[in-house]
Design a protein around this motif. Structure first.
Motif, PDB file in Angstrom:
ATOM      1  N   ARG A  11      -8.727 -69.326  80.185  1.00  0.00           N
ATOM      2  CA  ARG A  11      -7.508 -68.526  80.043  1.00  0.00           C
ATOM      3  C   ARG A  11      -7.386 -68.102  78.596  1.00  0.00           C
ATOM      4  N   ALA A  12      -6.782 -66.929  78.413  1.00  0.00           N
ATOM      5  CA  ALA A  12      -6.602 -66.417  77.053  1.00  0.00           C
ATOM      6  C   ALA A  12      -5.242 -65.749  76.930  1.00  0.00           C
ATOM      7  N   GLN A  13      -4.681 -65.839  75.728  1.00  0.00           N
ATOM      8  CA  GLN A  13      -3.431 -65.160  75.396  1.00  0.00           C
ATOM      9  C   GLN A  13      -3.670 -64.338  74.152  1.00  0.00           C
ATOM     10  N   GLY A  14      -3.069 -63.156  74.128  1.00  0.00           N
ATOM     11  CA  GLY A  14      -3.208 -62.317  72.951  1.00  0.00           C
ATOM     12  C   GLY A  14      -2.854 -60.882  73.279  1.00  0.00           C
ATOM     13  N   ALA A  67      -5.639 -75.642  77.436  1.00  0.00           N
ATOM     14  CA  ALA A  67      -6.897 -75.033  77.875  1.00  0.00           C
ATOM     15  C   ALA A  67      -6.815 -73.510  77.796  1.00  0.00           C
ATOM     16  N   THR A  68      -5.951 -73.012  76.917  1.00  0.00           N
ATOM     17  CA  THR A  68      -5.777 -71.569  76.761  1.00  0.00           C
ATOM     18  C   THR A  68      -6.108 -71.169  75.331  1.00  0.00           C
ATOM     19  N   PHE A  69      -7.041 -70.208  75.198  1.00  0.00           N
ATOM     20  CA  PHE A  69      -7.401 -69.697  73.878  1.00  0.00           C
ATOM     21  C   PHE A  69      -6.414 -68.628  73.441  1.00  0.00           C
ATOM     22  N   GLN A  70      -6.086 -68.631  72.148  1.00  0.00           N
ATOM     23  CA  GLN A  70      -5.368 -67.518  71.539  1.00  0.00           C
ATOM     24  C   GLN A  70      -6.454 -66.608  70.965  1.00  0.00           C
ATOM     25  N   VAL A  71      -6.359 -65.304  71.277  1.00  0.00           N
ATOM     26  CA  VAL A  71      -7.383 -64.373  70.849  1.00  0.00           C
ATOM     27  C   VAL A  71      -6.742 -63.160  70.175  1.00  0.00           C
ATOM     28  N   GLU A  72      -7.565 -62.487  69.390  1.00  0.00           N
ATOM     29  CA  GLU A  72      -7.127 -61.217  68.789  1.00  0.00           C
ATOM     30  C   GLU A  72      -8.307 -60.244  68.885  1.00  0.00           C
ATOM     31  N   PRO A  73      -7.991 -58.959  68.997  1.00  0.00           N
ATOM     32  CA  PRO A  73      -9.054 -57.964  69.128  1.00  0.00           C
ATOM     33  C   PRO A  73      -9.971 -57.955  67.901  1.00  0.00           C
ATOM     34  N   VAL A  74     -11.231 -57.670  68.146  1.00  0.00           N
ATOM     35  CA  VAL A  74     -12.188 -57.522  67.067  1.00  0.00           C
ATOM     36  C   VAL A  74     -12.274 -56.023  66.748  1.00  0.00           C
ATOM     37  N   GLU A  75     -12.093 -55.714  65.496  1.00  0.00           N
ATOM     38  CA  GLU A  75     -12.175 -54.312  65.100  1.00  0.00           C
ATOM     39  C   GLU A  75     -13.625 -53.865  65.146  1.00  0.00           C
TER      40      GLU A  75
END
Length: 149
Positions: free
Chosen positions: A119-122, A139-147
Motif C-alpha cells: 500500500r502507498a500514500q502520496g 505496512a503503508t509506504f509514503q511516496v512522492e513523485p520522482v521528477e
C-alpha cells in the motif's frame, strides 16, 4: 489435600524444573518465570516448612506476576538492533524509487517493491509512474513523485 498431594520444597522444585523444561519446548519466556518462581517458593518452604498451602500458592502467584512484569519491562528496554530491525522491516526501502502498481488516486494506491505489492500514500500518480519512498507507517509506504529529467 495435603494427604493426597503434600506441598514440600521438593514439590516446588520439581514443578520448577518441569516448567523450565517446558520452556525449552514452547516459545516465549513465560514458563521460565513460572519455573523460577516455583523454585524460589521451594527455597522458602525449605527454610520455613510450616507455611500453609494457601501462603505458598500466594507467594508463587506474587513472585510469578512480579517476575513476568519485570522481565517484560527489561526485555522491551533492551531489544537488540536486530530485533528492532525486524519490527521495521520496510524501513530499509526508504529512498528507493519504485513503480506504481495500482494508481495512487485520492492519496492511496499500491506500489511494487521487488516481488511484493505494498500500500502507498502520496500525491496522485498513474499506474506505471515512478515514485520515491519517503517513509513508512505500519505496512503503508509514503511516496512522492520522482521528477523526470
Amino acid at each position: 489435600m495435603d494427604a493426597l498431594f503434600p506441598l514440600s520444597h521438593w514439590t516446588w522444585w520439581v514443578a520448577g524444573v518441569l516448567l523450565v523444561m517446558l520452556e525449552v519446548v514452547l516459545p516465549g519466556t513465560f514458563l521460565l518465570w513460572l519455573g523460577v518462581s516455583a523454585g524460589v517458593v521451594g527455597v522458602m518452604v525449605y527454610f520455613a516448612p510450616d507455611l500453609s498451602p494457601a501462603i505458598q500458592f500466594t507467594l508463587f502467584a506474587a513472585l510469578a506476576l512480579a517476575a513476568i512484569l519485570l522481565s517484560r519491562r527489561y526485555l522491551q528496554k533492551h531489544r537488540t538492533a536486530e530485533q528492532a530491525a525486524l519490527s521495521a522491516r520496510g524501513a530499509h526501502y526508504i529512498g528507493r524509487v519504485v513503480t506504481v502498481e495500482d494508481a495512487i488516486d485520492g492519496g492511496a494506491g499500491k506500489v511494487r517493491v521487488e516481488d511484493t505489492v505494498w500500500r502507498a500514500q502520496g500525491a496522485d500518480a498513474a499506474a506505471g509512474a515512478r515514485v520515491k519512498i519517503t517513509g513508512i507507517t505500519g505496512a503503508t509506504f509514503q511516496v512522492e513523485p520522482v521528477e523526470s529529467t
